[in-house]
Write an enzyme that holds these catalytic residues in place. Structure first.
Site, PDB file in Angstrom:
ATOM      1  N   ASP A  11     -15.187   3.345  -2.768  1.00  0.00           N
ATOM      2  CA  ASP A  11     -14.343   2.164  -2.659  1.00  0.00           C
ATOM      3  C   ASP A  11     -13.173   2.578  -1.766  1.00  0.00           C
ATOM      4  O   ASP A  11     -12.882   3.769  -1.621  1.00  0.00           O
ATOM      5  CB  ASP A  11     -13.864   1.747  -4.053  1.00  0.00           C
ATOM      6  CG  ASP A  11     -12.937   0.548  -4.005  1.00  0.00           C
ATOM      7  OD1 ASP A  11     -13.269  -0.442  -3.327  1.00  0.00           O
ATOM      8  OD2 ASP A  11     -11.869   0.611  -4.635  1.00  0.00           O
ATOM      9  N   ASP A  13      -9.533   0.775  -1.325  1.00  0.00           N
ATOM     10  CA  ASP A  13      -8.196   0.660  -1.913  1.00  0.00           C
ATOM     11  C   ASP A  13      -8.179   1.245  -3.321  1.00  0.00           C
ATOM     12  O   ASP A  13      -8.935   0.813  -4.185  1.00  0.00           O
ATOM     13  CB  ASP A  13      -7.759  -0.805  -1.935  1.00  0.00           C
ATOM     14  CG  ASP A  13      -7.711  -1.411  -0.538  1.00  0.00           C
ATOM     15  OD1 ASP A  13      -7.318  -0.711   0.408  1.00  0.00           O
ATOM     16  OD2 ASP A  13      -8.085  -2.595  -0.389  1.00  0.00           O
ATOM     17  N   THR A  53     -16.140  -1.915   0.424  1.00  0.00           N
ATOM     18  CA  THR A  53     -14.851  -2.468   0.028  1.00  0.00           C
ATOM     19  C   THR A  53     -14.831  -3.987   0.019  1.00  0.00           C
ATOM     20  O   THR A  53     -15.188  -4.623   1.011  1.00  0.00           O
ATOM     21  CB  THR A  53     -13.732  -1.905   0.939  1.00  0.00           C
ATOM     22  OG1 THR A  53     -12.478  -2.468   0.575  1.00  0.00           O
ATOM     23  CG2 THR A  53     -13.993  -2.141   2.412  1.00  0.00           C
ATOM     24  N   LYS A 137     -12.298   0.451 -10.082  1.00  0.00           N
ATOM     25  CA  LYS A 137     -12.379  -0.774 -10.877  1.00  0.00           C
ATOM     26  C   LYS A 137     -13.758  -0.832 -11.548  1.00  0.00           C
ATOM     27  O   LYS A 137     -14.734  -0.296 -11.006  1.00  0.00           O
ATOM     28  CB  LYS A 137     -12.180  -2.013  -9.999  1.00  0.00           C
ATOM     29  CG  LYS A 137     -10.773  -2.117  -9.430  1.00  0.00           C
ATOM     30  CD  LYS A 137     -10.587  -3.393  -8.628  1.00  0.00           C
ATOM     31  CE  LYS A 137      -9.161  -3.528  -8.132  1.00  0.00           C
ATOM     32  NZ  LYS A 137      -8.719  -2.413  -7.294  1.00  0.00           N
TER      33      LYS A 137
END
Length: 175
Positions: A11, A13, A53, A137
């Site tokens: 990922d 960010d 992303t 996340k």
């Protein structure tokens, strides 16, 4: 044709760069500790390294795909200085509640759906069973599992150290 090899999916960010909320400008970009070293270590192992992303800021009208590409080019330039590289950046600019009409839709590429990972595995000869994703996340981990690869939840710190731990854990059978 390249040989089949494992892939590290990252990922962006919160894993590669500090998540300051919709990072889209070079001047706002800050590497997470160990990010460049992590990419280099997996390059040196002969792994594919992909960025996957969600970029809903595009759909929301906060920045453009061109702005994002400039940032990704900056990342690539910075990585090249250390002898590292990303094999390909995959992004999803779509969001169901986007302000920009052409980006306002549901998408198989938007994590937790596995579209970006599936695209990478279609574009490159990836050894799926030996591959894993690092995300910050739960949606990242869900996308990894939906694509049939391992998933590791990064909560901060040095991402290179985390990736080395994840690799050892993965090789011991964790997914």
């Amino acid at each position: 044709m390249d040989r089949i090899r494992p892939a590290l999916f990252l990922d962006r960010d919160g894993v590669l760069n500090v998540d300051k909320g919709y990072v889209s400008r070079v001047e706002d970009f800050e590497w997470v500790e160990g990010a460049r070293e992590c990419i280099k270590a997996f390059n040196d192992r002969g792994w594919w390294v992909f960025v996957v992303t969600n970029q809903s800021g595009i759909a929301r009208g906060y920045y453009t795909e061109d702005d994002m590409r400039v940032l990704h080019d900056h990342m690539s330039t910075e990585l090249a200085k250390t002898g590292a590289h990303i094999d390909r950046f995959y992004h999803c600019p779509f969001h169901e509640e986007g302000e920009i009409a052409r980006y306002r839709k549901d998408s198989f590429d938007r994590k937790p759906k596995p579209g970006m990972l599936m695209s990478a595995m279609a574009d490159f000869p990836v050894a799926r069973e030996q591959s894993f994703l690092i995300g910050d996340k739960q949606t990242d981990i869900e996308a990894a599992h939906a694509a049939g690869v391992g998933g590791f939840f990064f909560t901060g710190g040095n991402v290179h150290q985390f990736a080395e731990w994840a690799l050892a854990d993965f090789e011991d059978g964790a997914r």
